[in-house]
Write a protein that holds these residues in place. Structure first.
Motif, short mmCIF file in Angstrom:
data_model
loop_
_atom_site.label_atom_id
_atom_site.label_comp_id
_atom_site.label_asym_id
_atom_site.label_seq_id
_atom_site.Cartn_x
_atom_site.Cartn_y
_atom_site.Cartn_z
N ARG A 125 56.94 23.81 22.03
CA ARG A 125 55.85 24.79 22.10
C ARG A 125 56.40 26.18 21.82
N PHE A 126 55.56 27.02 21.23
CA PHE A 126 55.93 28.40 20.96
C PHE A 126 55.05 29.35 21.78
N VAL A 127 55.69 30.32 22.41
CA VAL A 127 54.95 31.41 23.08
C VAL A 127 55.34 32.69 22.34
N ILE A 128 54.32 33.36 21.80
CA ILE A 128 54.57 34.46 20.87
C ILE A 128 53.84 35.71 21.35
N GLN A 129 54.55 36.81 21.50
CA GLN A 129 53.91 38.08 21.89
C GLN A 129 54.36 39.17 20.90
N PRO A 130 53.55 39.37 19.85
CA PRO A 130 53.91 40.38 18.85
C PRO A 130 53.54 41.79 19.29
N GLN A 131 54.38 42.75 18.95
CA GLN A 131 54.07 44.15 19.27
C GLN A 131 53.07 44.73 18.27
N LYS A 132 53.12 44.22 17.04
CA LYS A 132 52.16 44.67 16.01
C LYS A 132 51.96 43.56 14.98
N SER A 133 51.08 43.82 13.99
CA SER A 133 50.74 42.83 12.94
C SER A 133 50.23 41.52 13.53
N VAL A 134 49.43 41.63 14.59
CA VAL A 134 48.93 40.44 15.29
C VAL A 134 48.11 39.55 14.34
N ASN A 135 47.29 40.18 13.48
CA ASN A 135 46.47 39.38 12.55
C ASN A 135 47.33 38.60 11.57
N LEU A 136 48.44 39.19 11.11
CA LEU A 136 49.33 38.49 10.18
C LEU A 136 50.02 37.32 10.87
N VAL A 137 50.33 37.49 12.15
CA VAL A 137 50.97 36.41 12.93
C VAL A 137 50.00 35.23 13.04
N ARG A 138 48.74 35.51 13.38
CA ARG A 138 47.75 34.41 13.49
C ARG A 138 47.59 33.70 12.15
N LYS A 139 47.50 34.48 11.07
CA LYS A 139 47.34 33.89 9.73
C LYS A 139 48.53 32.99 9.40
N PHE A 140 49.73 33.48 9.67
CA PHE A 140 50.95 32.72 9.37
C PHE A 140 50.96 31.38 10.13
N PHE A 141 50.67 31.43 11.42
CA PHE A 141 50.74 30.19 12.20
C PHE A 141 49.67 29.19 11.75
N ALA A 142 48.48 29.66 11.45
CA ALA A 142 47.43 28.75 10.98
C ALA A 142 47.83 28.14 9.64
N GLU A 143 48.30 28.96 8.73
CA GLU A 143 48.65 28.46 7.38
C GLU A 143 49.86 27.52 7.42
N ASN A 144 50.59 27.54 8.52
CA ASN A 144 51.73 26.64 8.65
C ASN A 144 51.46 25.48 9.60
N GLY A 145 50.17 25.27 9.92
CA GLY A 145 49.78 24.06 10.63
C GLY A 145 49.91 24.12 12.14
N PHE A 146 49.93 25.32 12.72
CA PHE A 146 50.01 25.43 14.18
C PHE A 146 48.61 25.55 14.78
N VAL A 147 48.47 25.02 15.98
CA VAL A 147 47.21 25.06 16.72
C VAL A 147 47.35 26.09 17.83
N PHE A 148 46.32 26.90 18.03
CA PHE A 148 46.35 27.89 19.12
C PHE A 148 45.88 27.21 20.40
N ASP A 149 46.81 26.86 21.27
CA ASP A 149 46.44 26.21 22.53
C ASP A 149 45.81 27.21 23.49
N ASP A 150 46.27 28.45 23.42
CA ASP A 150 45.69 29.51 24.25
C ASP A 150 46.12 30.86 23.69
N GLU A 151 45.35 31.87 24.00
CA GLU A 151 45.78 33.25 23.74
C GLU A 151 45.26 34.09 24.89
N SER A 152 46.15 34.90 25.45
CA SER A 152 45.72 35.80 26.53
C SER A 152 46.00 37.23 26.10
#
Ligand SMILES: C[S@@+](CC[C@H](N)C(=O)[O-])C[C@H]1O[C@@H](n2cnc3c(N)ncnc32)[C@H](O)[C@@H]1O
Length: 231
Positions: A125-152
């Protein structure tokens, strides 16, 4: 006991949720700095052992000192490396990358995806907390086949921070501008009345209304949000 900042506590909570899901195992803290998160995971029994990686010698020394001071030298490893380079992942690992820019995170995870098998990736599992470029992080993970189990989202000293917990589903998909910028999990939380997420979105609306002048993706996202709000 280590006293974590509100931001690190929110990261810790997602690491704890991932460990609960997978059962006992390691936590790999990429960019561990002072080693506070890793020590907390050991202190509270969240991790059986930890690996801290650091690109710089100074912070790596701080992490190693923290492990010695708190008596966890034998259950920890501190490695000076770029991201996860040279770290052999194991089934059941929880990898946390917090407090770094989104592009740095994407670079680290890209190299990890290239070197690890899909079978192994499905079991970490990956836990990711970006300081910036949050939208690019979400795009990257989706395009690479990751599922968002949660976001807080948490606030710490007047800043908002996003913490994403992800697993590998191996099926790439497109989020589209709206979900890249606001987050599919957060949109659902806002819909069900989560006040913190709603105030975070109010903040984003303001930021995006300025950035939309020069960023087409953000302009598209904001337009979709206004359409949705006016329904
Ligand atoms: C701002 S600190 C955040 C520390 C901690 N993860 C947290 O969330 O509080 C970022 C740390 O990541 C380290 N770092 C930056 N890029 C890195 C990389 N590619 N690989 C490993 N460590 C990195 C820096 O040296 C620094 O200690």
């Amino acid at each position: 006991m280590i006293n974590l900042s509100f931001r690190l506590k929110a990261v810790y909570d997602q690491v704890s949720a991932a460990r609960t899901e997978l059962g006992p195992g390691r936590v790999i803290d990429v960019g561990s700095d002072h080693g506070l998160l890793a020590v907390s995971c050991l202190e509270n029994g969240i991790a059986t052992s930890v690996i801290c990686t650091e690109i710089h010698e100074g912070p790596a020394d701080h992490s190693a000192d923290a492990m010695i001071t708190s008596g966890f030298e034998d259950r920890s490893q501190v490695i000076v490396t770029d991201g996860l380079d040279g770290v052999r992942l194991e089934k059941g690992d929880v990898i946390v990358i917090a407090g770094m820019g989104g592009l740095n995170i994407i670079d680290i995870v890209s190299r990890c995806i290239e070197t690890e098998t899909p079978e192994l990736l499905k079991n970490v599992r990956f836990v990711i907390q970006p300081q910036k470029s949050v939208n690019l992080v979400r795009k990257f993970f989706a395009e690479n086949g990751f599922v968002f189990d949660d976001e807080s989202v948490c606030t710490d000293r007047d800043f908002f921070y996003n913490i994403m917990r992800m697993s590998y589903g191996a099926v790439p998909y497109e989020l589209g501008a709206y979900k890249e910028c606001y987050g599919s999990v957060l949109l659902k939380k806002a819909e069900s009345g989560d006040e913190l997420i709603r105030s975070y979105f109010d903040h984003l609306d303001e930021v995006f209304s300025i950035r939309s002048r020069s960023d087409r993706v953000i302009r598209d996202a904001l337009e979709e949000r206004l359409r949705y709000e006016n329904q």
